[in-house]
Design an enzyme around this catalytic site. Structure first.
Site, PDB file in Angstrom:
ATOM      1  N   ASP A 359      26.492  20.286 -73.340  1.00  0.00           N
ATOM      2  CA  ASP A 359      25.058  20.179 -73.053  1.00  0.00           C
ATOM      3  C   ASP A 359      24.685  20.981 -71.811  1.00  0.00           C
ATOM      4  O   ASP A 359      23.566  21.498 -71.707  1.00  0.00           O
ATOM      5  CB  ASP A 359      24.618  18.718 -72.940  1.00  0.00           C
ATOM      6  CG  ASP A 359      25.484  17.897 -71.998  1.00  0.00           C
ATOM      7  OD1 ASP A 359      26.353  18.464 -71.318  1.00  0.00           O
ATOM      8  OD2 ASP A 359      25.288  16.661 -71.956  1.00  0.00           O
ATOM      9  N   HIS A 363      21.975  23.777 -72.013  1.00  0.00           N
ATOM     10  CA  HIS A 363      20.848  23.725 -71.068  1.00  0.00           C
ATOM     11  C   HIS A 363      20.639  25.092 -70.416  1.00  0.00           C
ATOM     12  O   HIS A 363      19.525  25.617 -70.395  1.00  0.00           O
ATOM     13  CB  HIS A 363      21.134  22.657 -70.010  1.00  0.00           C
ATOM     14  CG  HIS A 363      20.133  22.607 -68.905  1.00  0.00           C
ATOM     15  ND1 HIS A 363      19.157  21.634 -68.826  1.00  0.00           N
ATOM     16  CD2 HIS A 363      19.932  23.405 -67.825  1.00  0.00           C
ATOM     17  CE1 HIS A 363      18.418  21.837 -67.756  1.00  0.00           C
ATOM     18  NE2 HIS A 363      18.874  22.912 -67.124  1.00  0.00           N
ATOM     19  N   GLU A 364      21.714  25.664 -69.879  1.00  0.00           N
ATOM     20  CA  GLU A 364      21.565  26.895 -69.115  1.00  0.00           C
ATOM     21  C   GLU A 364      21.204  28.090 -70.005  1.00  0.00           C
ATOM     22  O   GLU A 364      20.358  28.908 -69.652  1.00  0.00           O
ATOM     23  CB  GLU A 364      22.844  27.181 -68.322  1.00  0.00           C
ATOM     24  CG  GLU A 364      23.187  26.107 -67.302  1.00  0.00           C
ATOM     25  CD  GLU A 364      22.108  25.889 -66.247  1.00  0.00           C
ATOM     26  OE1 GLU A 364      21.240  26.772 -66.074  1.00  0.00           O
ATOM     27  OE2 GLU A 364      22.113  24.826 -65.610  1.00  0.00           O
ATOM     28  N   GLU A 406      27.063  14.112 -69.037  1.00  0.00           N
ATOM     29  CA  GLU A 406      27.940  12.943 -68.890  1.00  0.00           C
ATOM     30  C   GLU A 406      29.414  13.319 -68.961  1.00  0.00           C
ATOM     31  O   GLU A 406      30.281  12.584 -68.452  1.00  0.00           O
ATOM     32  CB  GLU A 406      27.595  11.889 -69.950  1.00  0.00           C
ATOM     33  CG  GLU A 406      28.046  12.201 -71.374  1.00  0.00           C
ATOM     34  CD  GLU A 406      27.116  13.128 -72.125  1.00  0.00           C
ATOM     35  OE1 GLU A 406      27.291  13.284 -73.345  1.00  0.00           O
ATOM     36  OE2 GLU A 406      26.199  13.689 -71.483  1.00  0.00           O
ATOM     37  N   HIS A 464      13.465  19.668 -60.996  1.00  0.00           N
ATOM     38  CA  HIS A 464      14.505  18.797 -61.554  1.00  0.00           C
ATOM     39  C   HIS A 464      14.126  17.327 -61.451  1.00  0.00           C
ATOM     40  O   HIS A 464      14.816  16.473 -62.030  1.00  0.00           O
ATOM     41  CB  HIS A 464      15.837  19.025 -60.834  1.00  0.00           C
ATOM     42  CG  HIS A 464      16.448  20.353 -61.095  1.00  0.00           C
ATOM     43  ND1 HIS A 464      16.234  21.439 -60.267  1.00  0.00           N
ATOM     44  CD2 HIS A 464      17.260  20.798 -62.093  1.00  0.00           C
ATOM     45  CE1 HIS A 464      16.902  22.481 -60.733  1.00  0.00           C
ATOM     46  NE2 HIS A 464      17.525  22.125 -61.840  1.00  0.00           N
TER      47      HIS A 464
END
Length: 845
Positions: A359, A363-364, A406, A464
């Site tokens: 993830d 995301h990046e 996570e 963020h």
């Protein structure tokens, strides 16, 4: 003395006050015959009244125009030469509707940026970038959406009409690059970062750019990009093109199937040493995880949306692992748009190597998709949307849950076993709205929106932090309609509808439009409900965005009194021409080696002031006006407002000095009115008044002068200059005739404490309640005793003085709940002169 409005009631009505303002002022010309609203009415009538529009309250033009239902279209018939050419259709539509958008010429003001591919519906989405006399306008784009039958589906975006600027720069690109580099070191980096940073100015990309601030003010700037290693960053700085002062800045570093994976060998040079090409493997487990993750991201976008790599054109997906020689660098993963690649650190006390999180990889790389499409500016609400879309697609690529990161948190977890939780952004209630940057979790609702400064040290305005709000909305939507439909809607919104300056309310409207394009009313309602669940709806105005910090904006100046000129005594004449500096070339003579002194940068009232200084080592800079004072004047008072800003680039620099002087017509000094060192600067407006009666009968020159030493960038701003020559008595601040008082005050946003611009406050005639006046949704001239309109700081002054007594008050401002206050103000009999009445308004939600 002052009073705050009391007995506030919140009606369900919206007061129609335009007619009243026309009656009261007699000076506000109506543009309803040819303006945007009339143009929309004509267009809507052609459609059979099947159109919806959302209006930008500041510009007065639509920022969203669409058919009401999925099959409704905006009327336009393409010309013969436009068929088969979506860009020509888009320009033709805008040209036909120039009055609606306050356009001069679509060809002159919009350049085709690209046509977004649409594998979902096969439509053409034409992205148009605003330009002014050939110069790009930063962050302003329109998107014209055209269906397969060449019909206009919708138009959305941000556009600043009626720009009026000189396009000549007084400083060079090199001057601007030096100013940006100095600002990077002085204001953006911490002490330890300064010791290690490696910076490279992207000189080939420095260009003149019109930058439009939140309040609509446009400035000609040099746009300078600096890429840094150790720390990793991509700094965009906008430098005033007429003097080396920073207008705006932000750090755009977002913390194919052709893959290339490199290692930085725990240094900061990228891309580094190649480890694996497409189809190859490596014995480095971190590099292999990054390589595999890039492949899974590519497969997801190709399978789900038919998107070929990050840019949609099959470009390589480049990753660098083992990045960073410091703890801060090692605990980051970032997309660097200038390098078109990902970098991953090896973690540290909190994280495992960041490439281990699929993830995180998703995301990046999604930041890269955003770079190639919506280009959401990485600051404030647009930056929070940028972050949120990366989280949404990270959760779709790694579909097991709604957690982000996570798998890269070390055990024991600190403070929670994930980076972000889209289902519960607050991390089990750990989010602290009073300390958003240091607490665990994020806000999950607009009531906890974090208003943070737009600077790197405050997370670029909380990108963020506040991303938790749209994250939670995406989760709520997916709970109703499933991940499969949600990802299709979100992909369409990101790639086809959002524009660089989109805010949260724009995202609501555009996500609903994307759902309408693809699915049924059920999905549209799910989108509406999801955003409503976090306190957002399509009619919300954006939450206030903090003013960007800049080298000359240490604080927001607040007028000490009225922004209007001082009242004149009977028999007095103001001898100064253009004392408010509103006309660029009237009354005043400017002397400077650095371009115009009369500038729009920081007016006390109106749109312009005189800006003196702000430039290191300019021996003398001044603005002056010649005035002849009548011989029979028995009182002459010179008055003006001035603000001093203290700033140095060298701590050892000598202070700058600012003067107001009286000289003869040859420039020979007759006397110094006042002399101010820059060290006295407090970034607030103050009024100065001086008796200069001794010069009666003479031709004099009033001059404002600055002198800056090496390393000193201090400034003085001057505005609202008056020289009142009186023949019948002294000039003084008059007390209104009888026992009447001048009413003034501030109208502020209750959520942020900031002033509200353009708010209207009405003081009703005695005996008339605000509730009764508002009952017919109209405020008329015969109901109002006096009124005021607030300026950019929230300050207002009522048009006429009023007697002591008790009054009902109505306050209206776009995007805020109106105030209906029955007998909420009591002016005591002891009050004299000026009486302050303040009001606090709450945003519409």
């Amino acid at each position: 003395m002052k009073s705050d409005i009391q007995r506030i009631r919140w009606p369900l009505i919206f007061l129609a006050f335009i007619g009243f303002l026309l009656v009261i002022s007699g000076t506000l010309a109506s543009n309803t015959d040819s303006g945007p609203e009339k143009a929309f009415a004509r267009l809507n009538e052609r459609s059979g009244n099947r159109l919806d529009a959302h209006w930008d309250a500041r510009t007065g033009v639509p920022d969203f125009l669409s058919g009401r239902e999925a099959g409704d279209r905006i009327p336009y018939t393409p010309g013969a030469i436009e068929h088969g050419n979506p860009a020509a259709i888009a320009h033709g539509f805008l040209d036909e509707n120039r009055a609606l958008f306050k356009l001069g010429s679509a060809a002159d003001e919009f350049k085709t940026l690209r046509i977004e591919p649409d594998a979902q519906r096969g439509w053409a989405h034409v992205r148009l970038a605003q330009s002014y006399k050939g110069i790009p306008v930063f962050g302003r784009q329109f998107v014209v959406h055209i269906d397969e039958r060449e019909r206009i589906v919708a138009v959305n975006g941000q556009y600043r009409p009626e720009i009026d600027l000189s396009t000549s720069a007084s400083i060079t690109a090199a001057d601007a690059e030096r100013a940006a580099a100095r600002d990077l070191m002085d204001t953006q980096l911490d002490a330890d970062e300064k010791a290690t940073v490696q910076a490279e100015v992207q000189k080939e990309q420095t260009q003149l750019t019109v930058f439009v601030e939140e309040n609509g003010k446009a400035t000609l700037t040099w746009h300078v990009i600096i890429v840094t290693d150790n720390p990793l960053g991509e700094f965009h700085t906008f430098v005033n093109a007429n003097r080396p002062a920073i207008v705006y800045r932000y750090d755009a570093a977002n913390e194919d199937k052709v893959r290339r994976t490199y290692t930085a060998d725990n240094k900061t040079s990228i891309p580094g040493r190649i480890l694996a090409e497409e189809g190859e493997r490596t014995d480095d487990p971190v590099a292999q995880a990054a390589h595999d993750g890039a492949g899974k991201v590519y497969d997801y976008y190709l399978k789900t949306f038919k998107r070929d790599a990050i840019d949609g054109q099959g470009s390589p997906m480049i990753s660098t692992v083992h990045y960073g020689s410091t703890t801060a660098d090692a605990q980051n993963a970032s997309w660097i748009s200038q390098r078109k690649q990902m970098v991953y650190g090896d973690g540290g006390q909190v994280f495992q190597p960041l490439a281990y999180g699929l993830d995180v990889v998703g995301h990046e790389f999604t930041h890269g998709v955003t770079d190639a499409t919506a280009q959401l500016i990485y600051q404030g609400q647009s930056g929070a949307l940028n972050e949120s879309y990366s989280d949404v697609f990270a959760a779709m690529i790694d579909r097991g849950n709604w957690l982000i990161g996570e798998t890269v948190i070390k055990s024991p977890p600190y403070p929670v076993p994930y980076l972000r939780n889209m289902e519960d952004p607050t991390a089990g209630g750990r989010y602290n709205p009073a300390d958003p940057l240091k607490s665990a979790g994020q806000p999950a609702h607009m009531r906890d929106f974090a208003n943070l400064p737009l600077e790197r040290k405050s997370d670029n305005g909380g990108v963020h932090v506040n991303s938790g709000i749209p994250n939670r909305a995406a989760f709520l939507i997916a709970q109703k309609i499933g991940r499969e439909k949600t990802e299709q809607i979100y992909y369409r919104t990101l790639t086809q509808y959002l524009t660089p300056s989109s805010q949260f309310p724009d995202a609501v409207r555009l996500t609903m439009r994307a759902a309408q394009d693809l699915f049924s009313a059920t999905e549209v309602q799910a989108v509406r409900d999801g955003f409503a669940g976090v306190g957002l709806d399509a009619s919300n105005a954006p939450a206030p965005t903090p003013t960007p910090s800049g080298t000359r904006r240490a604080s927001t100046p607040t007028p000490a009194s009225s922004p209007t000129a001082q009242p004149q005594a009977a028999g007095c004449t103001n001898l100064v021409v253009n004392g408010g500096f509103e006309a660029q070339n009237q009354g005043w003579i400017e002397v400077s080696s650095q371009g115009a002194i009369i500038d729009t940068e920081l007016p006390h009232s109106g749109a312009r002031s005189a800006w003196l200084g702000g430039i290191s080592e300019e021996n003398m800079q001044y603005v002056y006006q010649d005035v002849r004072i009548p011989a029979n004047a028995n009182k002459v008072i010179l008055g003006y407002w001035r603000l001093v800003h203290n700033e140095t680039e060298d701590a050892a620099a000598s202070p700058a000095t600012f003067w107001a002087i009286i000289a003869d017509s040859n420039g020979n000094a007759l006397g110094s009115v006042e002399q101010l060192p820059s060290t006295d600067g407090d970034d607030n407006w103050h009024q100065a008044q001086f008796d200069i009666t001794e010069f009666a009968g003479k031709a004099i020159r009033i001059a404002f002068i600055s002198e800056n030493a090496v390393g000193n960038l201090s400034s003085m701003f001057v505005d609202d200059v008056e020289m009142n020559s009186c023949t019948t008595g002294p000039v003084s601040q008059p007390t209104p005739a009888g026992n009447k008082l001048q009413i003034e005050g501030a109208i502020k946003n209750g959520d942020t404490g900031r002033g509200i611009e353009g708010a209207k406050i009405f003081f009703l005639r005695p005996g008339l309640s605000a509730t009764d006046a508002a009952a017919d949704d109209t405020v008329t001239a015969d109901e109002v005793l006096t009124f005021g309109v607030s300026d950019a700081t929230g300050f207002y002054r009522a048009a006429d003085p009023i007697p002591n007594g008790q009054y009902s008050v109505i306050v209206i401002a776009g995007g805020f709940r109106p105030i209906i206050s029955d007998e909420g103000i009591t002016i005591p009999s002891s009050a004299k002169g000026t009486y302050t009445v303040n009001a606090t308004m709450r945003p519409s939600r």
